[in-house]
Design a protein around this motif. Structure first.
Motif, PDB file in Angstrom:
ATOM      1  N   ALA A  58       0.830  -1.205   0.000  1.00 57.60           N
ATOM      2  CA  ALA A  58       0.000   0.000   0.000  1.00 57.60           C
ATOM      3  C   ALA A  58       0.865   1.256   0.000  1.00 57.60           C
ATOM      4  O   ALA A  58       0.592   2.210  -0.744  1.00 57.60           O
ATOM      5  CB  ALA A  58      -0.925  -0.004   1.221  1.00 57.60           C
ATOM      6  N   VAL A  59       1.928   1.260   0.813  1.00 59.36           N
ATOM      7  CA  VAL A  59       2.825   2.417   0.861  1.00 59.36           C
ATOM      8  C   VAL A  59       3.522   2.606  -0.477  1.00 59.36           C
ATOM      9  O   VAL A  59       3.699   3.733  -0.948  1.00 59.36           O
ATOM     10  CB  VAL A  59       3.852   2.242   1.997  1.00 59.36           C
ATOM     11  N   ARG A  60       3.920   1.491  -1.102  1.00 59.61           N
ATOM     12  CA  ARG A  60       4.590   1.579  -2.412  1.00 59.61           C
ATOM     13  C   ARG A  60       3.660   2.192  -3.456  1.00 59.61           C
ATOM     14  O   ARG A  60       4.071   3.065  -4.244  1.00 59.61           O
ATOM     15  CB  ARG A  60       5.034   0.188  -2.873  1.00 59.61           C
ATOM     16  N   ILE A  61       2.411   1.769  -3.458  1.00 56.85           N
ATOM     17  CA  ILE A  61       1.450   2.298  -4.424  1.00 56.85           C
ATOM     18  C   ILE A  61       1.186   3.776  -4.172  1.00 56.85           C
ATOM     19  O   ILE A  61       1.140   4.587  -5.098  1.00 56.85           O
ATOM     20  CB  ILE A  61       0.137   1.491  -4.361  1.00 56.85           C
ATOM     21  N   PHE A  62       1.035   4.133  -2.890  1.00 57.69           N
ATOM     22  CA  PHE A  62       0.793   5.538  -2.559  1.00 57.69           C
ATOM     23  C   PHE A  62       1.989   6.406  -2.929  1.00 57.69           C
ATOM     24  O   PHE A  62       1.829   7.515  -3.446  1.00 57.69           O
ATOM     25  CB  PHE A  62       0.465   5.683  -1.067  1.00 57.69           C
ATOM     26  N   ASP A  63       3.195   5.914  -2.649  1.00 56.40           N
ATOM     27  CA  ASP A  63       4.393   6.685  -2.987  1.00 56.40           C
ATOM     28  C   ASP A  63       4.488   6.898  -4.493  1.00 56.40           C
ATOM     29  O   ASP A  63       4.863   7.980  -4.953  1.00 56.40           O
ATOM     30  CB  ASP A  63       5.643   5.976  -2.478  1.00 56.40           C
ATOM     31  N   ARG A  64       4.169   5.860  -5.258  1.00 57.59           N
ATOM     32  CA  ARG A  64       4.218   5.993  -6.715  1.00 57.59           C
ATOM     33  C   ARG A  64       3.113   6.930  -7.204  1.00 57.59           C
ATOM     34  O   ARG A  64       3.318   7.725  -8.117  1.00 57.59           O
ATOM     35  CB  ARG A  64       4.049   4.613  -7.367  1.00 57.59           C
ATOM     36  N   THR A  65       1.947   6.848  -6.578  1.00 57.33           N
ATOM     37  CA  THR A  65       0.832   7.708  -6.971  1.00 57.33           C
ATOM     38  C   THR A  65       1.137   9.173  -6.701  1.00 57.33           C
ATOM     39  O   THR A  65       0.805  10.057  -7.511  1.00 57.33           O
ATOM     40  CB  THR A  65      -0.450   7.301  -6.224  1.00 57.33           C
ATOM     41  N   PHE A  66       1.775   9.426  -5.550  1.00 59.19           N
ATOM     42  CA  PHE A  66       2.029  10.804  -5.154  1.00 59.19           C
ATOM     43  C   PHE A  66       3.429  11.282  -5.513  1.00 59.19           C
ATOM     44  O   PHE A  66       3.875  12.315  -5.003  1.00 59.19           O
ATOM     45  CB  PHE A  66       1.795  10.956  -3.648  1.00 59.19           C
TER      46      PHE A  66
END
Length: 326
Positions: A186-194
């Motif tokens: 989840a953190v990886r996806i959020f970091d990539r999204t933001f």
């Protein structure tokens, strides 16, 4: 844990009860929560809703409730009664709240349940209804779980428990995810999204510093006339440099104050308006002190540093020539 098959509106792959019982006997096992993915209907609003039941409610870890009440107090109201707790997205989707009574179609029966509290949940936008498992089995005695959350005992290691579960589940088409795996992904996806947001933040800091530099030294290569007048009046190079740096610092403080206030109200809109309209849930608001202090320090330092070049130029130029040009 969940079955490897894909769920659909009329199909919910399940986990065998025998496997659940074997897992409950493993060393390091604390308790579990099983979710039954049923196609239910609210009597007044026919829509799909996630549905589940608790197993061993007294031993479940702490759950965050909107009311702020402790988990044990809320779960005591579920045992053996037609009481339920629902997730926040469920209340937003079906326009219900704590104290309301809803009617659910369970098998061939229609049963009424009272909502005793609402819990925070970010797993599903559809929402969940949770009740005492004994009550669930009274209406659906043959219902098997579609998802199983296993909580590890405090004195056990999650990796060892997971290995034991994999050995017991050999031959079953089961997918197993640890809380750490889910959190990391989840953190990886959020970091990539933001990532673009972080880039915009860097551009904003750099642009703000450049703008401050232009404000302090609006010509880009010479100080403003006011600085020249101060120099002619007898100010020393040190005083002129200090004056420009103080101006830069004051601009930095103003930028921090404006950013802090606007950011606070923007966060309220994001948490309680945009998130709720988009996903049906709110994020528990808290103050990230370390992040705030770091961001405010970086912005302030950038504005002060941006004043170094104008200050250096100001003390080198002839103030009489500057005034004459102005």
């Amino acid at each position: 844990m969940r079955p490897a098959g894909d769920a659909a509106a009329d199909r919910h792959p399940t986990i065998s009860v025998e496997l659940v019982e074997k897992i409950a006997k493993l060393a390091g096992y604390c308790c579990s929560r099983s979710i039954a993915g049923l196609r239910n209907q609210l009597q007044r609003n026919a829509r799909d809703a996630g549905f589940g039941g608790f197993a061993g409610v007294a031993r479940l870890p702490e759950i965050g409730f909107l009311s702020g009440r402790p988990t044990s107090e809320v779960l005591d109201q579920l045992r053996g009664k037609n009481n339920i707790i629902v997730s926040e997205p469920f209340t937003y989707k079906h326009k219900v709240k704590t104290g309301d009574t809803i009617t659910l179609a369970l098998g061939e029966a229609l049963a009424s349940f009272q909502i005793v509290d609402v819990f925070y949940d970010y797993a599903s936008e559809r929402g969940y209804v949770l009740m005492d498992r004994d009550v669930l089995l009274k209406y659906l005695p043959d219902e098997t779980p579609t998802n199983l959350a296993v909580f590890v005992a405090p004195d056990a290691k999650a990796a060892e428990v997971r290995k034991e579960i994999q050995e017991v589940a050999a031959g079953h088409r089961i997918l197993i995810f640890s809380d750490r795996d889910l959190r990391t992904e989840a953190v990886r996806i959020f970091d990539r999204t933001f990532a673009i947001t972080y880039a915009l933040e860097a551009v904003a800091v750099i642009g703000g510093g450049d703008g401050n530099c232009g404000r302090v030294d609006r010509a880009g290569d010479r100080p403003a006339a006011g600085t020249g007048i101060v120099a002619v009046s007898g100010a020393s190079s040190r005083q002129i440099r200090k004056m420009i740096l103080v101006e830069a610092g004051l601009l930095g403080l103003l930028a921090n104050l404006a950013g802090f206030v606007l950011g606070y109200f923007l966060s309220l809109i994001l948490v309680f308006v945009i998130n709720k309209q988009s996903f049906g849930w709110t994020i528990r608001f808290h103050w990230p002190i370390a992040v705030l202090l770091g961001a405010l320090t970086v912005v302030y330092a950038a504005t002060v540093v941006s004043g170094l070049y104008p200050a250096r130029v100001a003390v080198r130029l002839n103030p009489l020539e500057v005034i004459h040009e102005e």
